[in-house]
Design an enzyme around this catalytic site. Sequence first.
Site, PDB file in Angstrom:
ATOM      1  N   ILE A   1      41.221  35.520  72.845  1.00 31.04           N
ATOM      2  CA  ILE A   1      41.331  35.063  71.453  1.00 31.04           C
ATOM      3  C   ILE A   1      42.762  35.288  70.953  1.00 31.04           C
ATOM      4  O   ILE A   1      43.259  36.416  70.962  1.00 31.04           O
ATOM      5  CB  ILE A   1      40.323  35.797  70.548  1.00 31.04           C
ATOM      6  CG1 ILE A   1      38.895  35.622  71.083  1.00 31.04           C
ATOM      7  CG2 ILE A   1      40.433  35.292  69.107  1.00 31.04           C
ATOM      8  CD1 ILE A   1      37.886  36.591  70.464  1.00 31.04           C
ATOM      9  N   LYS A   2      43.381  34.179  70.548  1.00 24.31           N
ATOM     10  CA  LYS A   2      44.774  34.245  70.099  1.00 24.31           C
ATOM     11  C   LYS A   2      44.809  34.340  68.578  1.00 24.31           C
ATOM     12  O   LYS A   2      44.188  33.534  67.880  1.00 24.31           O
ATOM     13  CB  LYS A   2      45.492  32.980  70.569  1.00 24.31           C
ATOM     14  CG  LYS A   2      46.960  33.125  70.813  1.00 24.31           C
ATOM     15  CD  LYS A   2      47.483  31.829  71.433  1.00 24.31           C
ATOM     16  CE  LYS A   2      48.937  31.882  71.744  1.00 24.31           C
ATOM     17  NZ  LYS A   2      49.445  30.549  72.121  1.00 24.31           N
ATOM     18  N   LEU A   3      45.554  35.349  68.095  1.00 22.72           N
ATOM     19  CA  LEU A   3      45.597  35.628  66.655  1.00 22.72           C
ATOM     20  C   LEU A   3      47.046  35.717  66.208  1.00 22.72           C
ATOM     21  O   LEU A   3      47.890  36.227  66.947  1.00 22.72           O
ATOM     22  CB  LEU A   3      44.914  36.975  66.388  1.00 22.72           C
ATOM     23  CG  LEU A   3      43.462  37.078  66.870  1.00 22.72           C
ATOM     24  CD1 LEU A   3      43.194  38.465  67.418  1.00 22.72           C
ATOM     25  CD2 LEU A   3      42.510  36.747  65.736  1.00 22.72           C
TER      26      LEU A   3
END
Length: 217
Positions: free
Chosen positions: A82-84
């Site tokens: 998951i890219k944040l």
Amino acid sequence: MKFFVDSADVDAIAELNDTGLVDGVTTNPSLIMKSGRDIIEVTKEICDMVDGPVSAEVVAMEADAMLAEGRKLAEIADNICIKLPLTLEGLKACKVLSSEGFKTNVTLCFSANQALLAAKAGATYISPFIGRLDDINIDGMDLIGDIRTIYDNYDFDTQILAASIRSANHMKDAALIGADVATAPPNVIKAMANHVLTDKGLEGFMKDWAKTGQKIL
Ligand code: E4P
């Protein structure tokens, strides 16, 4: 150093994946737009093809909404990362998702302090953007070096994922300075294999080989 392909172009990823040299993939909203595909569909296709982590980016601005988007993206496949974004809200979401055992990639990092916070938030990867710093006359590679020193000082597990790579030289410099991973567009990864002397040497060998009249098989 691990190599990730920075692309949402399934054909380009497949071509490189066939070399056996690809360790993962990173995408972002701009790359999804460029692909012209639905984010869930194209990300699933990439996850099915590549064994390593595939970064898929949330687009919400508030932590709670990021958590919901991140959990939905994580349902696509086991190898989703998951890219944040590197904002306080993104870090807050990163801390929760990392504690829950999700792989996380904190993106849009432009300073060592940002990278320090991402490590404290338990990020699996921190993505410092080399090319975009170079674009404004700040040496992006210096940032990778600073993060390497800080992470080594405190034995942080967060991996440095050199991003916004624009050239084969960036790949070499990131490797020299100790980045754990580099993510690059397919053309940059392919360019790493090129050398004019390799081409010239091969041409000479092939000419001489033809003169022998021999075959190996
Ligand atoms: C990394 O995760 C980003 O997707 C990417 O490297 C950004 O590169 P750019 O600055 O060339 O857009």
